[in-house]
Design a protein around this motif. Structure first.
Motif, short mmCIF file in Angstrom:
data_model
loop_
_atom_site.label_atom_id
_atom_site.label_comp_id
_atom_site.label_asym_id
_atom_site.label_seq_id
_atom_site.Cartn_x
_atom_site.Cartn_y
_atom_site.Cartn_z
N LEU A 334 0.83 -1.20 0.00
CA LEU A 334 0.00 0.00 0.00
C LEU A 334 0.86 1.25 0.00
O LEU A 334 0.58 2.23 -0.72
CB LEU A 334 -0.91 -0.03 1.22
N ALA A 335 1.92 1.23 0.77
CA ALA A 335 2.82 2.39 0.82
C ALA A 335 3.48 2.63 -0.53
O ALA A 335 3.63 3.78 -0.97
CB ALA A 335 3.88 2.17 1.91
N ARG A 336 3.86 1.56 -1.21
CA ARG A 336 4.52 1.70 -2.52
C ARG A 336 3.55 2.22 -3.58
O ARG A 336 3.91 3.04 -4.43
CB ARG A 336 5.12 0.37 -2.94
N VAL A 337 2.32 1.74 -3.55
CA VAL A 337 1.33 2.21 -4.51
C VAL A 337 1.01 3.68 -4.27
O VAL A 337 0.92 4.48 -5.22
CB VAL A 337 0.05 1.36 -4.42
N ARG A 338 0.86 4.04 -3.00
CA ARG A 338 0.56 5.44 -2.69
C ARG A 338 1.70 6.36 -3.12
O ARG A 338 1.46 7.48 -3.61
CB ARG A 338 0.29 5.59 -1.20
N ALA A 339 2.92 5.91 -2.94
CA ALA A 339 4.05 6.73 -3.38
C ALA A 339 4.01 6.95 -4.89
O ALA A 339 4.31 8.04 -5.39
CB ALA A 339 5.36 6.06 -2.98
N ILE A 341 1.25 6.84 -6.97
CA ILE A 341 0.12 7.62 -7.48
C ILE A 341 0.17 9.07 -7.00
O ILE A 341 -0.59 9.90 -7.52
CB ILE A 341 -1.23 6.98 -7.09
N HIS A 342 1.02 9.37 -6.05
CA HIS A 342 1.15 10.77 -5.61
C HIS A 342 2.29 11.48 -6.33
O HIS A 342 2.60 12.64 -6.03
CB HIS A 342 1.35 10.84 -4.10
N ARG A 343 2.91 10.80 -7.30
CA ARG A 343 3.89 11.48 -8.15
C ARG A 343 3.16 12.44 -9.09
O ARG A 343 1.97 12.30 -9.35
CB ARG A 343 4.67 10.46 -8.98
N LEU A 362 -8.02 0.85 -9.77
CA LEU A 362 -7.79 2.16 -10.36
C LEU A 362 -8.73 3.21 -9.78
O LEU A 362 -8.33 4.35 -9.50
CB LEU A 362 -7.95 2.09 -11.88
N TYR A 363 -9.99 2.85 -9.60
CA TYR A 363 -10.94 3.80 -9.03
C TYR A 363 -10.59 4.12 -7.57
O TYR A 363 -10.77 5.26 -7.11
CB TYR A 363 -12.36 3.26 -9.12
N ALA A 364 -10.10 3.13 -6.85
CA ALA A 364 -9.67 3.38 -5.47
C ALA A 364 -8.51 4.37 -5.45
O ALA A 364 -8.45 5.27 -4.60
CB ALA A 364 -9.26 2.06 -4.79
N ALA A 365 -7.59 4.22 -6.40
CA ALA A 365 -6.47 5.15 -6.49
C ALA A 365 -6.94 6.55 -6.87
O ALA A 365 -6.50 7.55 -6.30
CB ALA A 365 -5.45 4.65 -7.52
N LEU A 366 -7.88 6.63 -7.84
CA LEU A 366 -8.39 7.94 -8.24
C LEU A 366 -9.10 8.64 -7.09
O LEU A 366 -8.96 9.85 -6.89
CB LEU A 366 -9.37 7.78 -9.40
N SER A 367 -9.86 7.86 -6.32
CA SER A 367 -10.59 8.45 -5.19
C SER A 367 -9.64 9.07 -4.19
O SER A 367 -9.95 10.09 -3.55
CB SER A 367 -11.44 7.38 -4.50
N GLU A 368 -8.45 8.48 -4.04
CA GLU A 368 -7.49 8.98 -3.06
C GLU A 368 -6.82 10.26 -3.52
O GLU A 368 -6.50 11.13 -2.70
CB GLU A 368 -6.45 7.90 -2.75
N ILE A 369 -6.58 10.39 -4.81
CA ILE A 369 -5.84 11.56 -5.30
C ILE A 369 -6.77 12.62 -5.90
O ILE A 369 -6.30 13.62 -6.44
CB ILE A 369 -4.77 11.16 -6.34
N ASP A 414 -5.22 20.21 -20.43
CA ASP A 414 -4.35 20.49 -19.29
C ASP A 414 -4.67 19.62 -18.07
O ASP A 414 -4.87 20.14 -16.96
CB ASP A 414 -4.46 21.98 -18.92
N PRO A 415 -4.68 18.29 -18.24
CA PRO A 415 -4.95 17.44 -17.08
C PRO A 415 -3.69 17.22 -16.24
O PRO A 415 -2.57 17.29 -16.75
CB PRO A 415 -5.40 16.13 -17.71
N ASP A 416 -3.90 16.98 -14.96
CA ASP A 416 -2.81 16.53 -14.10
C ASP A 416 -2.72 15.01 -14.09
O ASP A 416 -1.62 14.45 -14.02
CB ASP A 416 -3.01 17.05 -12.67
N VAL A 417 -3.88 14.37 -14.10
CA VAL A 417 -3.96 12.91 -14.04
C VAL A 417 -4.88 12.43 -15.15
O VAL A 417 -5.96 12.99 -15.38
CB VAL A 417 -4.51 12.42 -12.68
#
Length: 594
Positions: A334-339, A341-343, A362-369, A414-417
């Motif tokens: 979890l820590a590695r994935v979070r690192a 997706i927060h790039r 992927l949706y779980a990751a999008l919800s977090e960022i 001009d998207p970030d993600v």
């Protein structure tokens, strides 16, 4: 007395938690006027709480307006299990833990479903002296009399948790018989293959049409058992209707083949498809409201030898999206994935076969960022879940709105993600990787068996080596594995080959563990499994792995990638779940060898 496991007691506790006076039980041979006792006094009397705790609870009750018992439970002063046991002792009636019972449906159905839900009661067993009935509120004399009148036998009441009562009712009162009955009715209406399509048009009469009632009942039953798909499969003489539950196909019912075209036509109308076209596959979607829940239904038709096969994917919008904390990933992963997706730039690929939970991740990751400071755009086929604050684009091959074409336009917004539903071709992959090189975070999926083969798959698609090496940040491969049902979970002696597999995969973690399995109960439909979670492996693109890709030596790349992963494979993650008692060794071995 068996301890209660599960949610707080329901209506019984609602009445008793209010702090109002309750009639005490007549214990033993003592007969006389029942004494009056309040729930707080009862808990103090049985030494479950102190007078001081009761005083604090009463103060909190007056401040919040909540019932006393629930206040005590929420404050952690006492558990709902302790309250239920205390009440069972006070009223001198049995307390049953429905999670530990496998209730025969034919016995439970002695009480009609409507009455069972109305009175929150469940027939458990037929005894010589009467029926043992689990009741959420055994103090309800009206319910007691009504149930006795319906059963025409003496009612032997028992205390049960209302939450478990309602869950068990959902499981026991499956709609199989009703579905089969409506199917037979539809067979008679269809006759010898002559079906009036006009009867399917919107109007008052549609509500009475057997085909509509059959579909409505199918959807209700599917939602009730958390099915992910409904399959309608025509054969020469029969049409098979099956549900996919926890990844496994289960037969719901069979009916005469004559009703297959009727079902297919109605579903096409609901999905906005061409009912006259039976030679080509078609895809569509519609929304239905089932049991108070909004369900998004994706429909796919396929011409087969005996008609049209229809598969419906059910996406329950009411359940909400899972967060990264709730998809079964280890704390390190979890820590590695979070690192990753927060790039601010780079590509994260989630890989695995169809139905392995990639979109959920992927949706779980999008919800977090997903924050107000980020512009997020998704390009999907189809858009599965609607997310607030995100621009979601549905591709359409019919109008040449492809992933690559949409992606080019998206980059001008001009998207970030950017989330790309799938890397389907070289053009899409190159545009996505180039976006990752130029300051965008790109999330996408790819169909590969494991993490190591993913960079090689990109190269096979024609992506330049430098682009794959520099853009890719993390590859996450995953599978879905069934979880043991908590209601019927028991220790289990693993077979010698299972011990050997655990020894091989778990390494130093092996030893002193206990294996578990579910013996089958009402809540899991006798399967021993209830729900699924993910198993994962991930490959981070370290400088060593990047150099190995650039050198072009596949053997060197494989060895370097395995060293970078440190042995943390899908197999080891599955073994971890087995050692933790969350799944069976058999299921872990099955997933590991897919």
């Amino acid at each position: 007395m068996q301890p209660l496991i599960g949610e707080a007691a329901g209506a019984f506790l609602d009445i008793l938690f209010s702090g109002r006076a309750l009639p005490g039980a007549q214990t033993g041979s003592n007969v006389g006027k029942p004494e009056k006792i309040r729930i707080g006094d009862l808990l103090v009397q049985q030494k479950l709480i102190t007078e001081e705790q009761l005083r604090h609870g009463l103060e909190e009750q007056r401040r919040t307006g909540r019932k006393l018992g629930r206040t005590l439970v929420e404050k952690g002063i006492v558990t709902a299990e302790q309250v239920c046991e205390a009440l069972a002792r006070q009223f001198n009636i049995p307390f049953v833990n429905l999670k530990l019972l496998n209730i025969p449906p034919e016995v439970a159905r002695k009480l009609p479903e409507t009455q069972a839900r109305r009175h929150r009661a469940l027939v458990l067993e037929e005894k010589r002296e009467g029926y043992l009935v689990a009741m959420a509120d055994p103090t309800d004399l009206f319910a007691y009399d009504e149930i006795g009148r319906i059963l025409k036998r003496t009612v032997l009441p028992a205390v049960a948790d209302e939450g478990l009562v309602m869950q068990t009712i959902d499981r026991v009162y499956r709609r199989t018989e009703e579905i089969s009955g409506i199917a037979r009715e539809l067979e008679q209406e269809v006759g010898e293959g002559v079906f009036d399509f006009r009867a399917l048009s919107t109007g008052v009469s549609v509500d009475d049409a057997p085909v509509v009632r059959l579909l409505q009942t199918l959807f209700e039953d599917a939602v009730q058992v958390n099915a992910s798909d409904i399959h309608i499969e025509p054969e020469e003489r029969r049409v098979h209707i099956r549900f996919r539950i926890d990844g496994q196909l289960v037969t719901q019912t069979e009916a005469d083949a004559k009703i297959g075209p009727a079902l297919a036509v109605r579903l096409k109308i609901m999905a906005g498809l061409d009912i006259s076209e039976k030679r080509l596959p078609q895809d569509g979607r519609f929304n239905v409201r089932v049991r108070g829940q909004q369900v998004d239904v994706r429909v796919s038709t396929l011409p087969v030898h005996y008609g049209e096969s229809v598969v419906m994917r059910l996406l329950n919008q009411s359940t909400g999206l899972r967060g990264l904390d709730h998809i079964g990933m280890s704390s390190d992963g979890l820590a590695r994935v979070r690192a990753a997706i927060h790039r601010t730039a780079g590509m994260v690929l989630v890989t695995g076969p169809t139905g392995s939970g990639k979109t959920t991740t992927l949706y779980a990751a999008l919800s977090e960022i997903n924050t107000l400071s980020r512009k997020i755009v998704t390009v999907e086929d189809p858009v599965e879940y609607r997310l607030a604050g995100i621009s979601q684009v549905q591709v359409s091959q019919r109008i040449d709105l492809t992933f690559a074409r949409v992606l080019r336009s998206v980059l001008r917004h001009d998207p970030d993600v950017v989330l790309v539903g799938e890397m389907r071709d070289e053009e899409t992959a190159q545009i996505g990787l180039r976006a990752a090189l130029t300051g965008h975070l790109v999330l996408s999926t790819l169909h590969t068996n494991d993490a190591i083969s993913t960079p090689l798959r990109l190269l096979d698609m024609g992506v330049p080596r430098y682009m794959a090496a520099l853009s890719l940040r993390l590859v996450l491969a995953q599978r879905l594995i069934r979880v043991i049902c908590d209601s019927c979970k028991q220790p289990h002696d693993a077979a010698p080959q299972e011990h050997q597999w655990l020894q091989t995969e778990a390494g130093a973690a092996h030893g002193g563990y206990a294996c578990y399995r579910g013996i089958g109960c009402t809540l899991c439909n006798g399967t021993g499994y209830h729900g699924r979670t993910g198993v994962y492996e991930m490959l981070e693109m370290t400088p060593e792995v990047v150099d190995a890709i650039n050198h072009g030596d596949l053997r060197e790349f494989g060895a370097t990638a395995r060293r970078a992963m440190g042995g943390e494979t899908l197999q080891r993650d599955a073994a971890r779940l087995a050692l933790e008692g969350r799944t069976t060794v058999e299921e872990a071995m099955r997933i590991a060898h897919l």
